[in-house]
Design a protein around this motif. Structure first.
Motif, short mmCIF file in Angstrom:
data_model
loop_
_atom_site.label_atom_id
_atom_site.label_comp_id
_atom_site.label_asym_id
_atom_site.label_seq_id
_atom_site.Cartn_x
_atom_site.Cartn_y
_atom_site.Cartn_z
N LEU A 297 0.85 -1.19 0.00
CA LEU A 297 0.00 0.00 0.00
C LEU A 297 0.88 1.24 0.00
O LEU A 297 1.87 1.30 0.74
CB LEU A 297 -0.90 0.03 1.24
N SER A 298 0.54 2.21 -0.84
CA SER A 298 1.25 3.49 -0.83
C SER A 298 0.22 4.61 -0.79
O SER A 298 -0.88 4.46 -1.34
CB SER A 298 2.14 3.63 -2.07
N VAL B 50 -4.96 6.35 -1.30
CA VAL B 50 -4.19 5.15 -1.01
C VAL B 50 -4.33 4.19 -2.20
O VAL B 50 -5.42 4.05 -2.76
CB VAL B 50 -4.69 4.45 0.28
N LYS B 51 -3.23 3.55 -2.59
CA LYS B 51 -3.26 2.60 -3.70
C LYS B 51 -2.66 1.27 -3.27
O LYS B 51 -1.69 1.24 -2.51
CB LYS B 51 -2.49 3.15 -4.91
N VAL C 38 -7.65 1.32 -5.81
CA VAL C 38 -7.43 2.74 -5.51
C VAL C 38 -8.49 3.16 -4.50
O VAL C 38 -9.70 3.08 -4.77
CB VAL C 38 -7.52 3.62 -6.78
N TYR C 39 -8.04 3.58 -3.32
CA TYR C 39 -8.95 3.98 -2.24
C TYR C 39 -8.90 5.51 -2.13
O TYR C 39 -7.92 6.07 -1.64
CB TYR C 39 -8.52 3.34 -0.92
N SER C 40 -9.96 6.17 -2.60
CA SER C 40 -9.91 7.63 -2.69
C SER C 40 -11.20 8.27 -2.15
O SER C 40 -12.15 7.56 -1.77
CB SER C 40 -9.69 8.05 -4.15
N SER D 285 -6.51 4.34 7.37
CA SER D 285 -5.81 5.53 6.88
C SER D 285 -6.17 6.69 7.80
O SER D 285 -7.32 6.82 8.22
CB SER D 285 -6.21 5.84 5.44
N THR D 286 -5.17 7.50 8.12
CA THR D 286 -5.33 8.53 9.15
C THR D 286 -4.99 9.89 8.59
O THR D 286 -3.94 10.06 7.96
CB THR D 286 -4.41 8.22 10.34
#
Length: 444
Positions: free
Chosen positions: A109-110, A116-117, A168-170, A191-192
């Motif tokens: 994960l980046s 986040v992808k 892709v988490y957007s 994700s924070t």
């Protein structure tokens, strides 16, 4: 591609492995080993991810074991523009986290400030040949000209490493993402950002659950922000997050869907005699890490590293001074914005040694058992391969010994913010602006 020197101290000797890796003048913004230590990923301000792979041991060259070479390079994030808010979204990689390996491919994960992808890194050493409906150039053939059927075959080819974005988490964060953490159930991650923590399922990209929200109804009443968060290494219901006020909250997701009420609260009472204009700034926690066994917490603020026992909330178990000689320089550090630098901290594989960065390309190591500490330097000047790192010392003033450096001579533009430690061996990775240094335990 990586270099430096090593020094023997408290049973840990460090020698440099290989040459320095220059990432095209882009500053490295995160460094992370995978679970086995065979791969090392770095992210930079240009949105690129570079993955290094460890050399396999050779009978002819046993000394090459431990060297890391470039395995894959890919563009993870591109610069974007938020037209509703008229804000440019940087491509800089803020964090990288590896997922456990379940097959021949690797997953990581980046994240940048907003998105986040999930990336899949896989190898391909065969290519299909003998298509019926297209020729070798890829052009579609006229079906009328096909008189015989061929059975496609796989032919060997040069090894190719491919990186593909699988998820892709957007569109879930209003503020900048500062950390991501993979849960021990390996199905979810969080994700924070500055005010909220979201929980995601790795398979679902269009929905996340908000588990922490500290945004006040009136933003003028805002007194603190979230600076970092991490899941417990083996309790999938437990996580911690730190704040700019120097406190750490441990939350249990079994208690409620929205973890506004913490289970434990860790904070060291401030000594009134040490109160100053800079107290709140330097108490802000820049990084929080669970120990591998899950019993302890480590936090980094501007001047210290603290180790907390999860069973004792009242005060830290251990406090290590990273660069206390800077206390007299806080005014100038405030003026040049260095006081807001966010240093990370890491455990070694057995949780017995702590490492964190400082200025002048110095990084510090603290042995929890012997209570010994050392200051080492990662720089081009002393980066001959396989040379031994010599300890550095900083003096406050007066007479200076030959091997000491004055606090007034420190270069605050050279800083070690990001470090990583191999999960089972004494191999460390240190990012110094646009150079990556890898050191290993001294080989006799």
């Amino acid at each position: 591609m990586v270099t430096g020197k090593g020094e023997r101290w408290g049973g840990v000797g460090l020698t440099s492995l290989e040459g320095r890796w220059r990432l095209l003048a882009d500053i490295i913004s995160t460094v992370e080993f995978n679970a086995t230590g065979e791969l090392l990923a770095t992210g930079d301000k240009g949105g690129r991810v570079v993955v290094f792979q460890r050399e396999q041991e050779s009978k002819n060259q046993p000394q090459r074991r431990g060297e890391y070479n470039v395995y894959s390079t890919f563009q993870s994030h591109e610069p974007e523009f938020d037209y509703l808010k008229s804000l440019e979204i940087e491509e800089k990689i803020n964090k990288i986290r590896w997922l456990p390996q379940h097959n021949a491919a690797y997953f990581l994960l980046s994240t940048n400030d907003k998105t986040v992808k999930l990336w899949k890194i896989s190898e391909r050493d065969k290519r299909p040949e003998g298509y019926n409906l297209k020729d070798e150039d890829g052009r579609i053939r006229d079906p009328a000209t096909i008189t015989t059927l061929r059975v496609p075959v796989l032919r060997p080819m040069d090894l190719m490493v491919e990186a593909t974005a699988r998820r892709v988490y957007s569109n879930a964060h209003t503020y900048h993402i500062n950390s991501i953490s993979v849960n021990s159930d390996y199905e979810t991650f969080m994700s924070t950002d500055d005010l909220r923590i979201n929980l995601w399922n790795l398979e679902i990209t269009n929905k996340s659950f908000n588990i922490v929200d500290i945004k006040p109804a009136n933003m003028e009443e805002l007194t603190e922000v979230i600076t970092a968060a991490e899941f417990h290494p083996n309790q999938c219901n437990t996580f911690v997050y730190s704040s700019s006020k120097g406190s750490i909250r441990l939350c249990d997701m079994r208690a409620s869907a929205l973890c506004d009420n913490h289970s434990k609260f860790f904070e060291e009472p401030e000594d009134p005699s040490n109160r100053s204009f800079f107290s709140e700034i330097i108490s802000s926690i820049s990084d929080v890490k669970f120990s591998h066994n899950g019993r302890y917490l480590m936090t980094r603020d501007y001047l210290t590293v603290k180790v907390w026992d999860l069973n004792m909330e009242s005060k830290p178990l251990e406090t290590y001074q990273v660069h206390d000689y800077l206390r007299s320089k806080l005014c100038s550090l405030y003026e040049n914005d260095c006081i807001f630098d966010k240093f990370e901290c890491v455990w070694n594989g057995s949780d017995s040694v702590i490492m964190t960065g400082s200025y002048n390309n110095f990084f510090r190591m603290f042995d929890r058992n012997t209570k010994r500490d050392v200051t080492l330097e990662a720089s081009r000047e002393n980066s001959k391969p396989r040379a031994i790192l010599k300890p550095r010392k900083v003096c406050l003033g007066g007479k200076r010994r030959k091997d000491e450096i004055s606090v007034d001579s420190l270069d605050f533009s050279k800083k070690i913010l990001h470090t990583a430690w191999h999960p089972s061996e004494n191999i460390i990775a240190v990012a110094a602006t646009n150079n990556l240094y890898i050191f290993q335990d001294k080989v006799n």
